[in-house]
Design an enzyme around this catalytic site. Structure first.
Site, PDB file in Angstrom:
ATOM      1  N   TYR A 145       0.800  -1.319   0.169  1.00  0.00           N
ATOM      2  CA  TYR A 145      -0.098  -0.067   0.079  1.00  0.00           C
ATOM      3  C   TYR A 145       0.809   1.270  -0.023  1.00  0.00           C
ATOM      4  CZ  TYR A 145      -4.648  -1.867   0.867  1.00  0.00           C
ATOM      5  OH  TYR A 145      -5.810  -2.615   0.800  1.00  0.00           O
ATOM      6  N   LYS A 195       3.341 -15.976   3.758  1.00  0.00           N
ATOM      7  CA  LYS A 195       3.453 -16.664   2.553  1.00  0.00           C
ATOM      8  C   LYS A 195       4.732 -17.038   2.067  1.00  0.00           C
ATOM      9  CE  LYS A 195       1.800 -18.016  -1.519  1.00  0.00           C
ATOM     10  NZ  LYS A 195       0.919 -19.297  -1.704  1.00  0.00           N
ATOM     11  N   ASP A 227      -3.281 -18.058   1.767  1.00  0.00           N
ATOM     12  CA  ASP A 227      -3.973 -18.978   0.893  1.00  0.00           C
ATOM     13  C   ASP A 227      -5.060 -20.101   1.570  1.00  0.00           C
ATOM     14  OD1 ASP A 227      -1.845 -20.377   0.957  1.00  0.00           O
ATOM     15  OD2 ASP A 227      -1.770 -20.932  -1.373  1.00  0.00           O
ATOM     16  N   ASP A 251      -5.954  -6.781   4.254  1.00  0.00           N
ATOM     17  CA  ASP A 251      -7.483  -6.307   3.508  1.00  0.00           C
ATOM     18  C   ASP A 251      -8.381  -7.520   2.729  1.00  0.00           C
ATOM     19  OD1 ASP A 251      -8.677  -4.245   2.030  1.00  0.00           O
ATOM     20  OD2 ASP A 251      -7.909  -4.892   0.072  1.00  0.00           O
ATOM     21  N   ASP A 255     -12.050  -8.871   4.251  1.00  0.00           N
ATOM     22  CA  ASP A 255     -13.343  -8.841   3.527  1.00  0.00           C
ATOM     23  C   ASP A 255     -13.910 -10.087   3.493  1.00  0.00           C
ATOM     24  OD1 ASP A 255     -13.306  -5.938   2.944  1.00  0.00           O
ATOM     25  OD2 ASP A 255     -13.933  -6.422   0.952  1.00  0.00           O
TER      26      ASP A 255
HETATM   27  C1  IPM Z   1     -10.338  -1.149   3.669  1.00  0.00           C
HETATM   28  C2  IPM Z   1     -10.475  -0.515   2.266  1.00  0.00           C
HETATM   29  C3  IPM Z   1      -9.351   0.407   2.165  1.00  0.00           C
HETATM   30  C4  IPM Z   1      -8.236  -0.397   1.897  1.00  0.00           C
HETATM   31  C5  IPM Z   1      -9.536   0.895   0.784  1.00  0.00           C
HETATM   32  C6  IPM Z   1     -10.735   1.627   0.566  1.00  0.00           C
HETATM   33  C7  IPM Z   1      -8.390   2.152   0.741  1.00  0.00           C
HETATM   34  O1  IPM Z   1     -10.750  -1.620   1.492  1.00  0.00           O
HETATM   35  O2  IPM Z   1     -10.382  -0.480   4.708  1.00  0.00           O
HETATM   36  O3  IPM Z   1     -10.104  -2.516   3.869  1.00  0.00           O
HETATM   37  O4  IPM Z   1      -7.865  -1.125   0.922  1.00  0.00           O
HETATM   38  O5  IPM Z   1      -7.281  -0.550   2.947  1.00  0.00           O
HETATM   39 MN    MN Z   2     -10.535  -3.396   2.234  1.00  0.00          MN
END
Ligand code: IPM
Ligand code: MN
Length: 367
Positions: A145, A195, A227, A251, A255
Site C-alpha cells: 500500500y 506466504k 491462501d 485487506d 473482507d
Molecule cells: C479497507 C478498504 C481500504 C483498504 C481502501 C478503501 C483504501 O478496502 O479499509 O479495507 O484497502 O485498506
Molecule cells: Mn478492504
C-alpha cells in the site's frame, strides 16, 4: 473536560449511518458524567467536490486537535469516481493519507457473530454452532500500500509497472507485539498469516515473529499460509481466535471475514497509532443503497463502541453499546441490506438506530 471527537461522515451511506452512531454520545452524556464535543469535517469524495481536496487542510486541523476520530465510509461508484483526478479519489486522497498522518499501524477488525445471529452467515449452522468470534489484526501503514510505485516503458517499448512491498523490522515487530498481547488477553493462540513459501517479506516477517515470541512464551503460535487461511476461514472459522498479518493480506482476509458474517455491514474497525486512533466501518460507502434509509448502522455504531473502549477506556459503556445492538438483532429486527431473510422484522436505518438507543438507554440506566 469534554472529549473532542472529529466526525468525518464521508460519502454515500456515510452520513446516514453516522447520524445514528453519534446518538450514542448523547445517551452516554445523559447517564454518565462525561461530555463529548463532536466536530464535523469534510472528508472523501464529497470533500473533493466542496473543497477541492479529499482530505482538506481544515479537516487535518480538526483531526489533529481531536482526542479520537470517527470516520464514515468514503468513495463513490467506479463511474462517479472517474470525475475526480486519481490522486484525489477518496482511497488515495483521503484514507491512505489519514492512516499515514497518524501512523495508525494497528488495525483491529473483529469478525464477530453472536450465537443468536448465526442466521446472518452463509455458512452452515453446524460449522459455527457457537457463532463466530475472531479478532483479525492487520498491519495498516506498510507493505504494498505504501511502497514505492513506478510506471514506465521499458527498452522494448512495452509498458511496465512496479509496486514495492517494503517493511522495516520495527514495523513488523510493533504489529506482532499487538497480536501477541491480544492473544494473551483472549485464548493464548495467535495465528500468524504468511506466504513464506514464496515471499521474502514473509520469511522476514516470520523471523521477527520468532524473536518477538520469546517475550510471549505463554502464547501458542500457529503459522498458516494466507491462501490456506482463506479456505480455513470458510471451512472451519472456529479454529481462529487472533490472526495477525501484513496489510494486503489483511485487506483481503478481512473482507472474507465480512463474507462469513453475511455482510461487511457487520464489521466495525479500529485503526490505532502511537498517538491517535481513528475508527471506521471496514466496508465501503455503498452508493447503490445511499439515501434510501436502509443501510444498517451496526458497523458505524460498533466503531463508536470500539472507540469508547480503546480511546477512552470506557469498557463498561462499550460493552453496553455492543449489547444494545445484539438485543435489537435478538428481538428479530434487521435492515434490508443485511442478507438474512430467515428471520426479521425489517426496519429502516433510523428505526434501527432508535431501537439501539432505547436499549442502550435502558442498559445504562440500570448500571
Ligand atoms: C479497507 C478498504 C481500504 C483498504 C481502501 C478503501 C483504501 O478496502 O479499509 O479495507 O484497502 O485498506
Ligand atoms: Mn478492504
Amino acid at each position: 473536560m469534554a472529549k473532542r471527537i472529529a466526525i468525518l461522515a464521508g460519502d454515500a451511506i456515510g452520513p446516514e449511518i453516522m447520524t445514528q452512531a453519534i446518538r450514542v454520545f448523547d445517551v452516554l452524556e445523559k447517564h454518565r458524567d462525561v461530555k463529548f464535543k463532536l466536530v464535523e469535517a469534510p472528508f472523501g469524495a464529497s470533500a473533493y467536490f466542496s473543497h477541492g481536496k479529499a482530505f482538506p487542510d481544515e479537516t487535518k486541523v480538526v483531526c489533529d486537535e481531536a482526542d479520537a476520530i470517527l470516520k464514515g465510509p468514503v468513495g463513490l461508484s467506479f463511474e462517479a469516481s472517474q470525475k475526480i483526478p486519481v490522486e484525489e479519489q477518496a482511497e488515495r486522497g483521503a484514507i491512505l493519507p489519514l492512516r499515514a498522518r497518524y501512523n495508525t499501524y494497528a488495525n483491529f477488525r473483529p469478525i464477530f457473530l453472536s450465537k443468536d445471529m448465526v442466521h446472518f452467515s452463509p455458512l452452515k449452522r453446524e460449522i459455527i454452532p457457537e457463532g463466530i468470534d475472531i479478532l483479525l489484526i492487520r498491519e495498516l501503514v506498510g507493505g504494498l500500500y505504501f511502497g514505492e510505485k513506478e510506471r514506465g516503458v521499458d527498452k522494448t517499448g512495452k509498458r511496465f509497472v512496479k509496486e514495492v512491498l517494503e517493511y522495516t523490522e520495527d514495523q513488523v515487530r510493533q504489529i506482532l507485539i499487538i497480536g501477541f498481547k491480544q492473544a494473551q488477553k483472549r485464548k493464548g493462540i495467535l495465528h500468524n498469516i504468511h506466504k513464506s513459501n514464496v515471499l521474502m517479506s514473509s520469511v522476514f516477517w516470520n523471523e521477527i515473529l520468532a524473536e518477538v515470541h520469546k517475550d510471549f512464551q505463554d502464547v501458542e503460535v500457529k503459522n498458516i499460509l494466507v491462501d490456506a487461511a482463506a479456505t480455513a476461514l470458510c471451512l472451519n472459522p472456529s479454529q481462529f481466535d487472533v490472526m495477525v498479518m501484513e496489510n494486503m493480506f489483511g485487506d483481503i482476509l478481512s473482507d472474507q471475514g465480512g463474507g462469513i458474517l453475511g455482510s461487511l455491514g457487520l464489521m466495525p474497525s479500529a485503526c490505532i497509532g502511537p498517538e491517535k486512533a481513528y475508527y471506521e466501518p471496514s466496508h465501503g460507502s455503498a452508493p447503490d443503497i445511499a439515501g434510501k434509509n436502509i443501510a444498517n448502522p451496526y458497523s458505524m455504531i460498533g466503531s463508536v463502541a470500539m472507540m469508547l473502549e480503546m480511546s477512552f477506556n470506557m469498557v463498561e459503556e462499550s460493552k453496553a453499546v455492543w449489547q444494545a445492538m445484539q438485543s435489537v438483532f435478538e428481538k428479530g429486527y434487521s435492515t434490508s441490506d443485511l442478507s438474512s431473510a430467515e428471520k426479521g422484522n425489517i426496519v429502516s436505518t433510523i428505526k434501527f438506530g432508535d431501537l439501539v438507543m432505547q436499549e442502550l438507554d435502558k442498559l445504562l440506566m440500570n448500571s
